[in-house]
Motif scaffolding. Sequence first.
Motif, short mmCIF file in Angstrom:
data_model
loop_
_atom_site.label_atom_id
_atom_site.label_comp_id
_atom_site.label_asym_id
_atom_site.label_seq_id
_atom_site.Cartn_x
_atom_site.Cartn_y
_atom_site.Cartn_z
N ARG A 125 93.81 29.99 41.65
CA ARG A 125 95.21 29.94 42.26
C ARG A 125 95.54 31.03 43.04
N PHE A 126 94.89 31.94 43.35
CA PHE A 126 95.02 33.17 44.35
C PHE A 126 94.12 33.08 45.46
N TRP A 268 79.74 32.70 42.75
CA TRP A 268 81.05 32.92 42.80
C TRP A 268 81.58 34.01 43.12
N ARG A 269 80.72 35.31 43.07
CA ARG A 269 81.42 36.65 43.35
C ARG A 269 81.44 36.75 44.84
N GLU A 270 80.71 36.03 45.61
CA GLU A 270 80.89 36.14 46.89
C GLU A 270 81.87 35.07 47.38
N ARG A 271 82.08 34.06 47.11
CA ARG A 271 82.99 32.86 47.35
C ARG A 271 84.48 33.35 46.92
N PHE A 272 84.74 33.93 46.01
CA PHE A 272 85.99 34.26 45.48
C PHE A 272 86.41 35.67 45.34
N LEU A 273 85.85 36.48 46.17
CA LEU A 273 85.76 37.95 45.94
C LEU A 273 87.22 38.38 46.34
N GLN A 274 87.82 37.90 47.53
CA GLN A 274 89.27 38.03 47.82
C GLN A 274 90.22 37.80 46.76
N ALA A 275 90.02 36.49 46.15
CA ALA A 275 90.85 35.71 45.34
C ALA A 275 91.34 36.74 43.94
N TYR A 276 89.87 37.38 43.56
CA TYR A 276 89.92 38.29 42.71
C TYR A 276 90.73 39.37 42.76
N ASP A 277 90.57 39.91 44.08
CA ASP A 277 91.50 40.92 44.59
C ASP A 277 92.94 40.85 44.57
N PRO A 296 98.46 32.43 35.83
CA PRO A 296 98.55 31.42 34.54
C PRO A 296 98.81 31.71 33.25
N THR A 297 99.37 30.94 32.55
CA THR A 297 99.97 31.06 31.38
C THR A 297 99.34 30.88 30.05
N SER A 298 99.61 31.56 28.91
CA SER A 298 98.82 31.19 27.69
C SER A 298 98.88 29.59 27.51
#
Length: 338
Positions: A125-126, A268-277, A296-298
């Motif tokens: 989502r990010f 996945w760490r390379e592809r979504f690095l900026q999304a995690y940030d 994202p909620t409970s």
Amino acid sequence: MLNVGVIGTGMIGQDHIRRMTTVLSGVAVTAVSDVDSAIAAEVGARIGATVHPAGGDVVGDPNVDAVLVCSWGPTHEQYVLAAIAAGKPVFCEKPLATTQEACLRIVEAEVAYGSRLVQVGYMRRFDFAYRQLKLTLDSGEIGSPLMMHCAHRNASVPPFYQKEMAITDTAVHEIDMVRWMFGGEIAAARVLVPKKSRNGGALQDPLLLILEMDDGVIVDVELSVNIRYGYDIRGEIVGEDGTAALGSLSPLEIRTAKQLITPVPADWRERFLQAYDVEIQEWVHAISLGGQPLGPTSWDGYAAAVVSDAAVKALQTGERIPVTLAERPKLYETEVAA
């Protein structure tokens, strides 16, 4: 400054600690714990954080304003419930809990508390590309959505990976993403079993997951977890008046020796690095300003667990399995940005 305590200093825990101590703003890591006390001690010494013998001690630390749970999945319920009881915001890496019943207990505890404290780590989502895809869909430019084609391809998976994990560990990202993308619930799941890849070993690989949204949109998800060439995430929405798809895998193109090469991410760490940030920065910012997470909620964690269970049953039986959710509490009725 938001003081965060991290429970679990394994790979993803250490990556989030690196992120919060070297990349992001407005946040400090003040306490850590891990089942491996030696790793926790090493990490704590490196960043100057208090090292606690147990996750519950991190939650109870008066120098911890918010908690980040990165421990083994079966421990998530315990620590998230402890954070809710302490009135502290908690970011929990997926899964929210390992059963839908446990997820529902977390939902009920948060509802009883009276406001949102929990955010679940569904980072797509990010991601900039997914956010642009949703903006295009919501603009109406391609008309009403009819279908979505997805692919989730891993170069390989570890030896402990079991066939159900293609749903519960891999496809769960698409399960959450399409609920957010289309703003609705998943009504049913099916799984088709193609010809088996020689690279899959004992696994049935690949699989084709079919998700039926409650408004009739059909989503297919190709799951290939031993495809060798790299980590390849794809998504295309087919609308009444056009299509919209995720863009290039890499910001880099290499032209040499009569070839045009677009590198494929390794994992996945390379592809979504900026999304995690972005995910963690927005969590920090939301809590610091309003005291309540907006991601994202409970309920999202619970819904993903229910759909995953239905998809696993579909894989086991070959049947179409309807998805039945509990009544959605009013606390989760408001749509959020992320």
